[in-house]
Design a protein around this motif. Structure first.
Motif, PDB file in Angstrom:
ATOM      1  N   PRO A  21       0.819  -1.228   0.000  1.00  0.00           N
ATOM      2  CA  PRO A  21       0.000   0.000   0.000  1.00  0.00           C
ATOM      3  C   PRO A  21       0.846   1.268   0.000  1.00  0.00           C
ATOM      4  O   PRO A  21       0.508   2.259  -0.655  1.00  0.00           O
ATOM      5  CB  PRO A  21      -0.821  -0.116   1.293  1.00  0.00           C
ATOM      6  CG  PRO A  21      -0.851  -1.569   1.594  1.00  0.00           C
ATOM      7  CD  PRO A  21       0.484  -2.095   1.151  1.00  0.00           C
ATOM      8  N   ILE A  24       2.153   2.583  -3.409  1.00  0.00           N
ATOM      9  CA  ILE A  24       1.228   3.215  -4.358  1.00  0.00           C
ATOM     10  C   ILE A  24       1.552   4.688  -4.614  1.00  0.00           C
ATOM     11  O   ILE A  24       1.724   5.085  -5.771  1.00  0.00           O
ATOM     12  CB  ILE A  24      -0.228   3.045  -3.890  1.00  0.00           C
ATOM     13  CG1 ILE A  24      -0.651   1.581  -4.001  1.00  0.00           C
ATOM     14  CG2 ILE A  24      -1.170   3.905  -4.726  1.00  0.00           C
ATOM     15  CD1 ILE A  24      -2.045   1.302  -3.483  1.00  0.00           C
ATOM     16  N   PRO A  25       1.629   5.542  -3.571  1.00  0.00           N
ATOM     17  CA  PRO A  25       1.914   6.954  -3.859  1.00  0.00           C
ATOM     18  C   PRO A  25       3.269   7.172  -4.512  1.00  0.00           C
ATOM     19  O   PRO A  25       3.420   8.060  -5.361  1.00  0.00           O
ATOM     20  CB  PRO A  25       1.837   7.620  -2.480  1.00  0.00           C
ATOM     21  CG  PRO A  25       1.985   6.527  -1.499  1.00  0.00           C
ATOM     22  CD  PRO A  25       1.405   5.315  -2.133  1.00  0.00           C
ATOM     23  N   LEU A  28       2.956   6.111  -8.225  1.00  0.00           N
ATOM     24  CA  LEU A  28       2.239   7.132  -8.993  1.00  0.00           C
ATOM     25  C   LEU A  28       3.107   8.368  -9.210  1.00  0.00           C
ATOM     26  O   LEU A  28       3.044   9.000 -10.269  1.00  0.00           O
ATOM     27  CB  LEU A  28       0.940   7.515  -8.269  1.00  0.00           C
ATOM     28  CG  LEU A  28      -0.134   6.415  -8.203  1.00  0.00           C
ATOM     29  CD1 LEU A  28      -1.322   6.893  -7.376  1.00  0.00           C
ATOM     30  CD2 LEU A  28      -0.580   6.020  -9.598  1.00  0.00           C
ATOM     31  N   GLN A  96       8.502  11.380  -0.019  1.00  0.00           N
ATOM     32  CA  GLN A  96       8.164  11.552  -1.418  1.00  0.00           C
ATOM     33  C   GLN A  96       9.411  11.739  -2.261  1.00  0.00           C
ATOM     34  O   GLN A  96      10.389  12.337  -1.815  1.00  0.00           O
ATOM     35  CB  GLN A  96       7.244  12.780  -1.596  1.00  0.00           C
ATOM     36  CG  GLN A  96       5.891  12.609  -0.932  1.00  0.00           C
ATOM     37  CD  GLN A  96       5.105  11.464  -1.518  1.00  0.00           C
ATOM     38  OE1 GLN A  96       5.137  11.240  -2.718  1.00  0.00           O
ATOM     39  NE2 GLN A  96       4.404  10.735  -0.678  1.00  0.00           N
ATOM     40  N   SER A 162      -2.839   0.713  -9.175  1.00  0.00           N
ATOM     41  CA  SER A 162      -2.612   1.788  -8.210  1.00  0.00           C
ATOM     42  C   SER A 162      -3.595   2.939  -8.374  1.00  0.00           C
ATOM     43  O   SER A 162      -4.086   3.498  -7.381  1.00  0.00           O
ATOM     44  CB  SER A 162      -1.175   2.305  -8.339  1.00  0.00           C
ATOM     45  OG  SER A 162      -0.920   2.735  -9.668  1.00  0.00           O
ATOM     46  N   ILE A 166      -6.088   3.933  -5.307  1.00  0.00           N
ATOM     47  CA  ILE A 166      -5.997   5.233  -4.646  1.00  0.00           C
ATOM     48  C   ILE A 166      -7.330   5.960  -4.692  1.00  0.00           C
ATOM     49  O   ILE A 166      -7.663   6.748  -3.804  1.00  0.00           O
ATOM     50  CB  ILE A 166      -4.875   6.098  -5.285  1.00  0.00           C
ATOM     51  CG1 ILE A 166      -4.395   7.179  -4.316  1.00  0.00           C
ATOM     52  CG2 ILE A 166      -5.335   6.730  -6.559  1.00  0.00           C
ATOM     53  CD1 ILE A 166      -3.573   6.688  -3.192  1.00  0.00           C
ATOM     54  N   ARG A 167      -8.133   5.682  -5.720  1.00  0.00           N
ATOM     55  CA  ARG A 167      -9.465   6.297  -5.792  1.00  0.00           C
ATOM     56  C   ARG A 167     -10.396   5.733  -4.737  1.00  0.00           C
ATOM     57  O   ARG A 167     -11.283   6.435  -4.244  1.00  0.00           O
ATOM     58  CB  ARG A 167     -10.067   6.062  -7.180  1.00  0.00           C
ATOM     59  CG  ARG A 167      -9.444   6.912  -8.283  1.00  0.00           C
ATOM     60  CD  ARG A 167      -9.994   6.500  -9.630  1.00  0.00           C
ATOM     61  NE  ARG A 167      -9.371   7.250 -10.722  1.00  0.00           N
ATOM     62  CZ  ARG A 167      -9.467   6.909 -12.004  1.00  0.00           C
ATOM     63  NH1 ARG A 167     -10.172   5.824 -12.354  1.00  0.00           N
ATOM     64  NH2 ARG A 167      -8.882   7.642 -12.937  1.00  0.00           N
ATOM     65  N   LYS A 170      -8.258   6.260  -0.953  1.00  0.00           N
ATOM     66  CA  LYS A 170      -7.754   7.627  -0.778  1.00  0.00           C
ATOM     67  C   LYS A 170      -6.351   7.598  -0.153  1.00  0.00           C
ATOM     68  O   LYS A 170      -5.861   6.581   0.317  1.00  0.00           O
ATOM     69  CB  LYS A 170      -8.697   8.477   0.073  1.00  0.00           C
ATOM     70  CG  LYS A 170     -10.155   8.429  -0.378  1.00  0.00           C
ATOM     71  CD  LYS A 170     -10.340   9.020  -1.750  1.00  0.00           C
ATOM     72  CE  LYS A 170     -11.815   9.017  -2.137  1.00  0.00           C
ATOM     73  NZ  LYS A 170     -12.031   9.484  -3.522  1.00  0.00           N
ATOM     74  N   GLU A 171      -5.704   8.739  -0.133  1.00  0.00           N
ATOM     75  CA  GLU A 171      -4.352   8.823   0.416  1.00  0.00           C
ATOM     76  C   GLU A 171      -4.333   8.560   1.918  1.00  0.00           C
ATOM     77  O   GLU A 171      -3.379   8.008   2.455  1.00  0.00           O
ATOM     78  CB  GLU A 171      -3.745  10.197   0.113  1.00  0.00           C
ATOM     79  CG  GLU A 171      -3.437  10.410  -1.360  1.00  0.00           C
ATOM     80  CD  GLU A 171      -2.667  11.686  -1.600  1.00  0.00           C
ATOM     81  OE1 GLU A 171      -2.243  12.321  -0.617  1.00  0.00           O
ATOM     82  OE2 GLU A 171      -2.485  12.047  -2.771  1.00  0.00           O
ATOM     83  N   VAL A 174      -4.133   4.845   2.506  1.00  0.00           N
ATOM     84  CA  VAL A 174      -2.773   4.348   2.274  1.00  0.00           C
ATOM     85  C   VAL A 174      -1.888   4.653   3.477  1.00  0.00           C
ATOM     86  O   VAL A 174      -1.112   3.811   3.941  1.00  0.00           O
ATOM     87  CB  VAL A 174      -2.180   4.981   0.997  1.00  0.00           C
ATOM     88  CG1 VAL A 174      -0.710   4.611   0.860  1.00  0.00           C
ATOM     89  CG2 VAL A 174      -2.955   4.530  -0.227  1.00  0.00           C
ATOM     90  N   GLU A 175      -2.029   5.856   4.017  1.00  0.00           N
ATOM     91  CA  GLU A 175      -1.211   6.248   5.166  1.00  0.00           C
ATOM     92  C   GLU A 175      -1.540   5.403   6.387  1.00  0.00           C
ATOM     93  O   GLU A 175      -0.648   5.003   7.134  1.00  0.00           O
ATOM     94  CB  GLU A 175      -1.452   7.733   5.482  1.00  0.00           C
ATOM     95  CG  GLU A 175      -0.518   8.271   6.519  1.00  0.00           C
ATOM     96  CD  GLU A 175       0.021   9.646   6.163  1.00  0.00           C
ATOM     97  OE1 GLU A 175       0.484  10.318   7.079  1.00  0.00           O
ATOM     98  OE2 GLU A 175      -0.019  10.024   4.985  1.00  0.00           O
TER      99      GLU A 175
END
Length: 202
Positions: A21, A24-25, A28, A96, A162, A166-167, A170-171, A174-175
């Motif tokens: 998970p 994913i960010p 992307l 990031q 991914s 994420i849709r 949501k973020e 994931v966090e």
């Protein structure tokens, strides 16, 4: 330890280390501006790259340790400390990528996705330790092989889908999963160190 239990332990440990998970960010971000076809290609290339590296260390990791005259308990303690650092990073949050690294011409499927984000130090150390615990037993080797394959299959699924995932979660979702993974990994890391100390004192 039964093959099923060994499979579950190896799978869970590697799952929380590689943190699908949390990938994913980052996936992307590194594939920003790429077409869906390119993203699919990068997803499977990154998963295959990480899988090949992990398999190499699963097969030859023990030979490397023998050459360096490193005991299993020492590797377990070192691995536990390293996994604890990885867990702390997960608990603090995933950093990031910089804009410079995203603009790089390097194939992001190989670097940094395949390694060191997926097949990083924590995953490599855990693989060597589990390979030692398998002890050449066919059941243990099979369980470890299946666990490695299953984790990388999950990684590919998370990267491949991914955008859809994420849709849905949501973020924030994931966090949350990343933080839970960090907590579980910290407990596994401490247990690894405790087992090593018990082996030394036995």
């Amino acid at each position: 330890m039964s093959g099923t239990r060994f499979f579950v332990e190896a799978f869970v440990t590697m799952f929380v280390i590689m943190d699908p998970p949390g990938v994913i960010p980052l996936f992307l971000a590194y594939t920003s501006g790429r077409s869906p076809l390119e993203r699919r290609r990068i997803a499977w290339q990154a998963a295959v790259t990480a899988f090949c590296l992990i398999v190499v260390f699963a097969v030859f990791g023990q030979a490397i340790l023998a050459y360096l005259h490193v005991e299993v308990a020492a590797m377990q303690i070192a691995g536990g400390l390293l996994l604890l650092l990885v867990a702390l990073e997960l608990l603090r949050g995933v950093s990031q990528p910089s804009s410079e690294s995203m603009r790089s011409n390097v194939n992001v499927a190989l670097v940094p996705l395949g390694t060191p984000l997926l097949a990083g130090p924590g995953a490599i150390v855990a693989t060597i330790v589990f390979a030692q615990q398998a002890g050449g037993r066919p059941g243990g080797i099979l369980a470890l092989g299946l666990a490695i394959a299953a984790v990388h299959l999950v990684l590919w699924v998370f990267m491949r889908f991914s955008v859809s995932i994420i849709r849905v979660i949501k973020e924030n979702g994931v966090e949350l999963v990343t933080r839970i993974a960090g907590l579980l990994l910290s407990a596994l890391a401490v247990q690894l160190i405790i087992n090593a100390i018990r082996a030394l004192l036995a």
